[in-house]
Write a protein that holds these residues in place. Sequence first.
Motif, PDB file in Angstrom:
ATOM      1  N   ALA A 177      24.597  25.108  54.258  1.00 34.00           N
ATOM      2  CA  ALA A 177      23.758  24.537  55.133  1.00 34.00           C
ATOM      3  C   ALA A 177      22.504  23.839  54.665  1.00 34.00           C
ATOM      4  O   ALA A 177      22.144  22.570  54.734  1.00 34.00           O
ATOM      5  CB  ALA A 177      23.311  25.233  56.263  1.00 34.00           C
ATOM      6  N   PHE A 178      22.172  24.793  53.356  1.00 37.49           N
ATOM      7  CA  PHE A 178      20.889  24.164  52.691  1.00 37.49           C
ATOM      8  C   PHE A 178      21.425  22.850  52.021  1.00 37.49           C
ATOM      9  O   PHE A 178      20.560  21.960  51.881  1.00 37.49           O
ATOM     10  CB  PHE A 178      20.374  25.186  51.952  1.00 37.49           C
ATOM     11  N   VAL A 179      22.645  23.055  51.369  1.00 40.95           N
ATOM     12  CA  VAL A 179      22.722  21.673  50.692  1.00 40.95           C
ATOM     13  C   VAL A 179      23.072  20.570  51.433  1.00 40.95           C
ATOM     14  O   VAL A 179      22.732  19.397  50.838  1.00 40.95           O
ATOM     15  CB  VAL A 179      24.103  22.040  49.660  1.00 40.95           C
ATOM     16  N   GLU A 180      23.662  20.960  52.420  1.00 37.33           N
ATOM     17  CA  GLU A 180      23.840  19.768  53.500  1.00 37.33           C
ATOM     18  C   GLU A 180      22.582  19.022  54.168  1.00 37.33           C
ATOM     19  O   GLU A 180      22.543  17.770  53.959  1.00 37.33           O
ATOM     20  CB  GLU A 180      24.650  20.279  54.745  1.00 37.33           C
ATOM     21  N   LEU A 181      21.614  19.873  54.243  1.00 34.40           N
ATOM     22  CA  LEU A 181      20.380  19.351  54.839  1.00 34.40           C
ATOM     23  C   LEU A 181      19.801  18.627  53.605  1.00 34.40           C
ATOM     24  O   LEU A 181      19.276  17.249  53.947  1.00 34.40           O
ATOM     25  CB  LEU A 181      19.470  20.477  54.736  1.00 34.40           C
ATOM     26  N   THR A 182      19.873  18.882  52.137  1.00 37.09           N
ATOM     27  CA  THR A 182      19.183  18.097  51.037  1.00 37.09           C
ATOM     28  C   THR A 182      20.143  16.834  50.918  1.00 37.09           C
ATOM     29  O   THR A 182      19.515  15.924  50.166  1.00 37.09           O
ATOM     30  CB  THR A 182      19.224  19.006  49.924  1.00 37.09           C
ATOM     31  N   GLN A 183      21.305  16.771  51.279  1.00 37.33           N
ATOM     32  CA  GLN A 183      22.121  15.604  51.024  1.00 37.33           C
ATOM     33  C   GLN A 183      21.923  14.294  51.825  1.00 37.33           C
ATOM     34  O   GLN A 183      22.449  13.424  51.726  1.00 37.33           O
ATOM     35  CB  GLN A 183      23.608  15.981  50.825  1.00 37.33           C
ATOM     36  N   ASP A 184      21.352  14.568  53.029  1.00 35.59           N
ATOM     37  CA  ASP A 184      20.935  13.792  53.981  1.00 35.59           C
ATOM     38  C   ASP A 184      20.218  12.554  53.271  1.00 35.59           C
ATOM     39  O   ASP A 184      19.237  12.911  52.717  1.00 35.59           O
ATOM     40  CB  ASP A 184      20.344  14.386  55.441  1.00 35.59           C
ATOM     41  N   GLU A 185      20.390  11.299  53.408  1.00 37.76           N
ATOM     42  CA  GLU A 185      19.453  10.162  52.905  1.00 37.76           C
ATOM     43  C   GLU A 185      18.223  10.132  53.300  1.00 37.76           C
ATOM     44  O   GLU A 185      17.380   9.761  52.419  1.00 37.76           O
ATOM     45  CB  GLU A 185      20.328   9.027  53.002  1.00 37.76           C
ATOM     46  N   LYS A 186      17.900  10.421  54.674  1.00 38.02           N
ATOM     47  CA  LYS A 186      16.678  10.328  54.998  1.00 38.02           C
ATOM     48  C   LYS A 186      15.788  11.381  54.170  1.00 38.02           C
ATOM     49  O   LYS A 186      14.690  11.405  53.859  1.00 38.02           O
ATOM     50  CB  LYS A 186      16.618  10.752  56.490  1.00 38.02           C
ATOM     51  N   TYR A 187      16.386  12.722  53.977  1.00 37.89           N
ATOM     52  CA  TYR A 187      15.773  13.961  53.217  1.00 37.89           C
ATOM     53  C   TYR A 187      15.240  13.367  51.903  1.00 37.89           C
ATOM     54  O   TYR A 187      14.466  13.607  51.443  1.00 37.89           O
ATOM     55  CB  TYR A 187      16.563  14.996  53.327  1.00 37.89           C
ATOM     56  N   GLN A 188      16.482  12.640  51.323  1.00 27.33           N
ATOM     57  CA  GLN A 188      16.303  12.477  49.850  1.00 27.33           C
ATOM     58  C   GLN A 188      15.391  10.955  49.553  1.00 27.33           C
ATOM     59  O   GLN A 188      15.071  10.751  48.252  1.00 27.33           O
ATOM     60  CB  GLN A 188      17.787  11.949  49.253  1.00 27.33           C
ATOM     61  N   ARG A 189      14.817  10.349  50.615  1.00 28.43           N
ATOM     62  CA  ARG A 189      14.147   9.188  50.278  1.00 28.43           C
ATOM     63  C   ARG A 189      12.774   9.255  49.476  1.00 28.43           C
ATOM     64  O   ARG A 189      12.245   8.883  48.760  1.00 28.43           O
ATOM     65  CB  ARG A 189      13.460   8.705  51.626  1.00 28.43           C
ATOM     66  N   PHE A 190      11.975  10.736  49.509  1.00 29.17           N
ATOM     67  CA  PHE A 190      11.001  10.993  48.819  1.00 29.17           C
ATOM     68  C   PHE A 190      10.997  11.844  47.818  1.00 29.17           C
ATOM     69  O   PHE A 190      10.279  12.915  47.313  1.00 29.17           O
ATOM     70  CB  PHE A 190       9.934  11.734  49.933  1.00 29.17           C
TER      71      PHE A 190
ATOM     72  N   GLY B 285      11.362  21.573  54.644  1.00 29.53           N
ATOM     73  CA  GLY B 285      12.615  20.640  55.141  1.00 29.53           C
ATOM     74  C   GLY B 285      13.251  21.295  56.193  1.00 29.53           C
ATOM     75  O   GLY B 285      13.728  22.284  56.534  1.00 29.53           O
ATOM     76  N   MET B 286      13.841  20.339  56.848  1.00 27.86           N
ATOM     77  CA  MET B 286      14.505  20.445  58.105  1.00 27.86           C
ATOM     78  C   MET B 286      15.714  19.437  58.268  1.00 27.86           C
ATOM     79  O   MET B 286      15.474  18.469  58.103  1.00 27.86           O
ATOM     80  CB  MET B 286      13.596  20.329  59.348  1.00 27.86           C
ATOM     81  N   SER B 287      16.683  20.143  59.052  1.00 29.07           N
ATOM     82  CA  SER B 287      17.948  19.335  59.236  1.00 29.07           C
ATOM     83  C   SER B 287      17.562  18.381  60.234  1.00 29.07           C
ATOM     84  O   SER B 287      16.853  18.312  61.125  1.00 29.07           O
ATOM     85  CB  SER B 287      18.915  20.352  60.076  1.00 29.07           C
ATOM     86  N   ARG B 288      18.027  17.063  60.052  1.00 29.95           N
ATOM     87  CA  ARG B 288      17.616  16.200  60.676  1.00 29.95           C
ATOM     88  C   ARG B 288      17.873  16.241  62.350  1.00 29.95           C
ATOM     89  O   ARG B 288      17.119  15.724  63.052  1.00 29.95           O
ATOM     90  CB  ARG B 288      18.196  14.834  60.465  1.00 29.95           C
ATOM     91  N   ARG B 289      18.904  17.081  62.669  1.00 25.66           N
ATOM     92  CA  ARG B 289      19.370  17.094  64.057  1.00 25.66           C
ATOM     93  C   ARG B 289      18.133  18.028  64.882  1.00 25.66           C
ATOM     94  O   ARG B 289      18.186  18.006  66.125  1.00 25.66           O
ATOM     95  CB  ARG B 289      20.883  17.517  64.352  1.00 25.66           C
ATOM     96  N   TYR B 290      17.466  18.623  64.156  1.00 25.64           N
ATOM     97  CA  TYR B 290      16.272  19.546  64.517  1.00 25.64           C
ATOM     98  C   TYR B 290      14.773  18.901  64.643  1.00 25.64           C
ATOM     99  O   TYR B 290      14.075  19.478  64.917  1.00 25.64           O
ATOM    100  CB  TYR B 290      16.348  20.728  63.907  1.00 25.64           C
ATOM    101  N   GLN B 291      14.924  17.750  64.035  1.00 26.99           N
ATOM    102  CA  GLN B 291      13.574  17.228  63.662  1.00 26.99           C
ATOM    103  C   GLN B 291      13.043  16.665  65.102  1.00 26.99           C
ATOM    104  O   GLN B 291      13.845  16.093  65.777  1.00 26.99           O
ATOM    105  CB  GLN B 291      13.617  16.197  62.693  1.00 26.99           C
TER     106      GLN B 291
END
Length: 184
Positions: free
Chosen positions: A21-34, A95-101
């Motif tokens: 789940a941690f890896v999945e969260l970090t692989q989201d392109e929105k997360y990776q922007r910064f 850092g948070m999963s996009r679906r919970y933001q």
Amino acid sequence: MFKLESRRVILRDMQLSDEAAFVELTQDEKYQRFYSEEDCRAEKYRQLTQLFIEQAQAQPRTAYQLAIEDKLTGNFIGTVCLRLESDLQASIGCGMSRRYQGTGLMQEAASLLVDYGFNQLGVHRMYAETISENRAAIKLCKYLGMVEEGRFHQHRFFKNQWWDTLVLAIRSNEWQQRSTVILR
């Protein structure tokens, strides 16, 4: 195992079972922007999961890289951290999963950890450093009562461009004045 609870979240030590789940969260392109390209590799987050597990065993403990668990579902939904530094200072990050933001769960989790840092660990000053375009991080810091203390122009280079970074901070006495409102 370290654990803090609020109305909707549990903060606990990272476990190997959190890795996917941690890896999945970090692989989201929105997360990776910064983050730099190097900081976006899935393998890096697999290694970090192991590091966070090891850091939880350190004595004395100086790093609290915690899993955020949704109390309702039991799901890993993000991570929040506090790193103790010299002179009673600490840095924080999350850092948070996009679906919970946008649900207020990160505000709840970060408030819980900041309160622990000030009231249980005796931290005097807590700060966060973020890319100046990371509006969500800045909004969270301001929610926590942090104020901008500095801007570093063209401070980080990645994704073929220079980025400004901001440092936002709050001191213990300022937190004490706000925490009864935030942690209600």
